[in-house]
Design a protein around this motif. Structure first.
Motif, PDB file in Angstrom:
ATOM      1  N   ARG A 243       1.075  -1.038  -0.663  1.00 54.42           N
ATOM      2  CA  ARG A 243       0.199  -0.191  -0.218  1.00 54.42           C
ATOM      3  C   ARG A 243       0.441   1.515   0.489  1.00 54.42           C
ATOM      4  O   ARG A 243       1.984   1.349   0.660  1.00 54.42           O
ATOM      5  N   LEU A 244       0.213   1.733  -0.885  1.00 57.62           N
ATOM      6  CA  LEU A 244       1.441   3.760  -1.232  1.00 57.62           C
ATOM      7  C   LEU A 244       0.805   3.968  -0.036  1.00 57.62           C
ATOM      8  O   LEU A 244      -0.903   4.178  -0.312  1.00 57.62           O
ATOM      9  N   LYS A 245       1.403   5.466   0.579  1.00 55.78           N
ATOM     10  CA  LYS A 245       1.028   6.060   1.108  1.00 55.78           C
ATOM     11  C   LYS A 245       1.839   7.617   0.187  1.00 55.78           C
ATOM     12  O   LYS A 245       2.747   7.860   0.104  1.00 55.78           O
ATOM     13  N   GLU A 246       1.237   8.801   0.240  1.00 52.92           N
ATOM     14  CA  GLU A 246       1.710  10.406  -0.347  1.00 52.92           C
ATOM     15  C   GLU A 246       2.651  10.825   0.797  1.00 52.92           C
ATOM     16  O   GLU A 246       2.306  10.698   2.218  1.00 52.92           O
ATOM     17  N   VAL A 247       3.323  11.600   0.639  1.00 50.24           N
ATOM     18  CA  VAL A 247       4.550  12.046   1.703  1.00 50.24           C
ATOM     19  C   VAL A 247       4.113  13.832   1.091  1.00 50.24           C
ATOM     20  O   VAL A 247       3.829  14.817   0.472  1.00 50.24           O
ATOM     21  N   ASN A 248       3.347  14.910   2.546  1.00 50.33           N
ATOM     22  CA  ASN A 248       3.254  16.081   2.056  1.00 50.33           C
ATOM     23  C   ASN A 248       4.827  17.282   1.834  1.00 50.33           C
ATOM     24  O   ASN A 248       5.066  17.346   2.958  1.00 50.33           O
ATOM     25  N   GLU A 249       5.678  16.776   1.458  1.00 45.66           N
ATOM     26  CA  GLU A 249       6.458  17.820   1.231  1.00 45.66           C
ATOM     27  C   GLU A 249       6.450  19.085   0.650  1.00 45.66           C
ATOM     28  O   GLU A 249       7.179  19.377   0.720  1.00 45.66           O
ATOM     29  N   GLY A 250       5.059  19.599   0.379  1.00 43.81           N
ATOM     30  CA  GLY A 250       5.188  20.835  -0.167  1.00 43.81           C
ATOM     31  C   GLY A 250       5.487  20.819  -1.672  1.00 43.81           C
ATOM     32  O   GLY A 250       4.691  21.851  -2.386  1.00 43.81           O
ATOM     33  N   SER A 251       6.159  20.345  -2.534  1.00 44.40           N
ATOM     34  CA  SER A 251       6.792  20.744  -3.843  1.00 44.40           C
ATOM     35  C   SER A 251       7.953  19.610  -4.473  1.00 44.40           C
ATOM     36  O   SER A 251       8.076  18.322  -2.854  1.00 44.40           O
TER      37      SER A 251
ATOM     38  N   VAL B 125      15.171  11.952 -12.415  1.00 47.04           N
ATOM     39  CA  VAL B 125      13.935  11.142 -11.463  1.00 47.04           C
ATOM     40  C   VAL B 125      13.271  12.293 -10.900  1.00 47.04           C
ATOM     41  O   VAL B 125      13.715  13.565 -10.505  1.00 47.04           O
ATOM     42  N   ASN B 126      11.527  12.897 -11.557  1.00 45.82           N
ATOM     43  CA  ASN B 126      11.430  13.961 -10.561  1.00 45.82           C
ATOM     44  C   ASN B 126      10.292  13.159  -8.961  1.00 45.82           C
ATOM     45  O   ASN B 126       9.614  12.556  -9.251  1.00 45.82           O
ATOM     46  N   PHE B 127      11.036  13.752  -8.453  1.00 48.98           N
ATOM     47  CA  PHE B 127      10.033  13.014  -6.508  1.00 48.98           C
ATOM     48  C   PHE B 127       8.945  13.769  -6.526  1.00 48.98           C
ATOM     49  O   PHE B 127       8.798  15.372  -6.637  1.00 48.98           O
ATOM     50  N   ASN B 128       7.717  13.763  -6.482  1.00 49.72           N
ATOM     51  CA  ASN B 128       6.822  14.686  -6.712  1.00 49.72           C
ATOM     52  C   ASN B 128       5.796  13.670  -5.413  1.00 49.72           C
ATOM     53  O   ASN B 128       5.109  14.310  -4.734  1.00 49.72           O
ATOM     54  N   PHE B 129       6.190  12.954  -4.937  1.00 54.68           N
ATOM     55  CA  PHE B 129       5.834  12.520  -3.600  1.00 54.68           C
ATOM     56  C   PHE B 129       4.829  11.697  -3.042  1.00 54.68           C
ATOM     57  O   PHE B 129       4.085  11.765  -2.025  1.00 54.68           O
ATOM     58  N   GLY B 130       4.082  11.326  -3.970  1.00 55.47           N
ATOM     59  CA  GLY B 130       3.073  10.716  -4.558  1.00 55.47           C
ATOM     60  C   GLY B 130       1.707  11.400  -4.268  1.00 55.47           C
ATOM     61  O   GLY B 130       0.869  11.259  -4.309  1.00 55.47           O
ATOM     62  N   GLN B 131       2.561  12.950  -4.595  1.00 57.93           N
ATOM     63  CA  GLN B 131       0.714  13.641  -4.182  1.00 57.93           C
ATOM     64  C   GLN B 131       0.114  13.832  -5.492  1.00 57.93           C
ATOM     65  O   GLN B 131      -1.041  13.932  -5.597  1.00 57.93           O
ATOM     66  N   SER B 132       0.014  12.401  -6.780  1.00 58.35           N
ATOM     67  CA  SER B 132      -0.400  12.388  -7.546  1.00 58.35           C
ATOM     68  C   SER B 132      -1.017  11.095  -7.670  1.00 58.35           C
ATOM     69  O   SER B 132      -2.114  10.621  -8.717  1.00 58.35           O
ATOM     70  N   LEU B 133      -1.443  10.917  -6.198  1.00 61.13           N
ATOM     71  CA  LEU B 133      -2.255   9.313  -6.162  1.00 61.13           C
ATOM     72  C   LEU B 133      -2.925   9.674  -5.819  1.00 61.13           C
ATOM     73  O   LEU B 133      -3.679  10.632  -5.547  1.00 61.13           O
ATOM     74  N   SER B 134      -4.077   9.004  -6.340  1.00 55.82           N
ATOM     75  CA  SER B 134      -5.444   8.836  -6.407  1.00 55.82           C
ATOM     76  C   SER B 134      -5.590   7.819  -5.131  1.00 55.82           C
ATOM     77  O   SER B 134      -4.811   7.312  -4.717  1.00 55.82           O
ATOM     78  N   ASP B 135      -7.367   8.234  -4.544  1.00 57.46           N
ATOM     79  CA  ASP B 135      -7.358   7.505  -3.580  1.00 57.46           C
ATOM     80  C   ASP B 135      -7.229   5.878  -4.045  1.00 57.46           C
ATOM     81  O   ASP B 135      -6.777   5.156  -3.103  1.00 57.46           O
ATOM     82  N   GLU B 136      -7.988   5.370  -5.473  1.00 57.37           N
ATOM     83  CA  GLU B 136      -7.994   4.856  -5.293  1.00 57.37           C
ATOM     84  C   GLU B 136      -6.155   3.788  -5.633  1.00 57.37           C
ATOM     85  O   GLU B 136      -6.075   2.158  -5.445  1.00 57.37           O
ATOM     86  N   GLU B 137      -5.038   4.453  -6.225  1.00 60.31           N
ATOM     87  CA  GLU B 137      -4.062   3.901  -5.883  1.00 60.31           C
ATOM     88  C   GLU B 137      -3.328   3.446  -4.852  1.00 60.31           C
ATOM     89  O   GLU B 137      -2.478   2.985  -4.921  1.00 60.31           O
ATOM     90  N   MET B 138      -4.453   4.454  -3.642  1.00 63.13           N
ATOM     91  CA  MET B 138      -3.851   4.024  -2.193  1.00 63.13           C
ATOM     92  C   MET B 138      -3.755   2.741  -1.828  1.00 63.13           C
ATOM     93  O   MET B 138      -4.347   2.586  -0.636  1.00 63.13           O
ATOM     94  N   GLN B 139      -4.900   2.210  -2.696  1.00 65.77           N
ATOM     95  CA  GLN B 139      -5.411   1.228  -2.127  1.00 65.77           C
ATOM     96  C   GLN B 139      -4.484  -0.799  -2.037  1.00 65.77           C
ATOM     97  O   GLN B 139      -3.143  -0.387  -1.764  1.00 65.77           O
ATOM     98  N   VAL B 140      -4.292  -1.021  -1.813  1.00 62.76           N
ATOM     99  CA  VAL B 140      -3.823  -2.507  -1.487  1.00 62.76           C
ATOM    100  C   VAL B 140      -3.653  -3.212  -2.149  1.00 62.76           C
ATOM    101  O   VAL B 140      -4.644  -3.810  -2.960  1.00 62.76           O
ATOM    102  N   TRP B 141      -2.531  -3.644  -2.836  1.00 65.52           N
ATOM    103  CA  TRP B 141      -2.365  -4.207  -4.155  1.00 65.52           C
ATOM    104  C   TRP B 141      -1.296  -5.608  -3.800  1.00 65.52           C
ATOM    105  O   TRP B 141      -0.829  -5.166  -3.329  1.00 65.52           O
TER     106      TRP B 141
END
Length: 184
Positions: free
Chosen positions: A66-74, A86-102
């Motif tokens: 399971r993924l979790k975003e990190v609130n890094e701000g930028s 490599v662009n680090f977006n800290f998972g800020q573009s992950l949808s709720d669905e994508e943060m389910q268990v896979w």
């Protein structure tokens, strides 16, 4: 048909499994999973693994993640040794669905085909994500072992075996005794 290197998988997780991590940082790997193999991986630091992982053999495993975003701000950009960015977006573009268990297939070892000299932990999460999520966090469990780490003479043989690993993991994780561990 089983491959000669495949290990028999029991009907339910057996000791030392399950092994469950805390949330680990997704770091920049070598960039080979997506670009060279067409099989994207999330790389985590071996140093963030539970002590139990040290005693596991090198090879291919399965479980849930399971993924979790990190609130890094930028976002930030890092350059790999090969010169790619490599662009680090800290998972800020992950949808709720994508943060389910896979379901996940993961490799622990040195990747002899690529002649790594340090241990790596690479997760192939069995879901098609809309964006990269470098810098996000991932929590996962290891429920069983598919096969030992192997060396390959061709990239195509490696890809073929990874796809077989994915089929084995998918089939096994559908069993109720394994599916019960998808609560991360």
């Amino acid at each position: 048909m089983p491959r000669s290197a495949d290990v028999p998988i029991p009907d339910s997780p057996q000791s030392p499994y399950p092994v469950t991590t805390e949330f680990c940082d997704i770091v920049c790997g070598f960039g080979r999973g997506s670009s060279e193999l067409g099989i994207p991986t999330a790389n985590v630091l071996f140093e963030q693994m539970p002590k139990a992982v040290e005693s596991l053999p090198f090879g291919v495993f399965f479980g849930f993640a399971r993924l979790k975003e990190v609130n890094e701000g930028s976002t930030k950009t890092l350059r790999r040794p090969d010169g790619s960015n490599v662009n680090f977006n800290f998972g800020q573009s992950l949808s709720d669905e994508e943060m389910q268990v896979w379901p996940v297939v993961l490799s622990i070892g040195l990747n002899p085909f690529y002649q790594n000299d340090t241990k790596t932990v690479e997760l192939h999460i069995l879901h098609k994500f809309g964006h990269d999520f470098y810098g996000a966090k991932v929590k996962f469990n290891i429920l069983g072992y598919i096969r030992p780490e192997l060396d390959y003479t061709t990239k195509e043989a490696l890809i073929q075996d990874i796809n077989i690993d994915i089929k084995i993991a998918t089939k096994t994780l559908l069993k109720p005794e394994y599916r019960a561990y998808n609560k991360l």
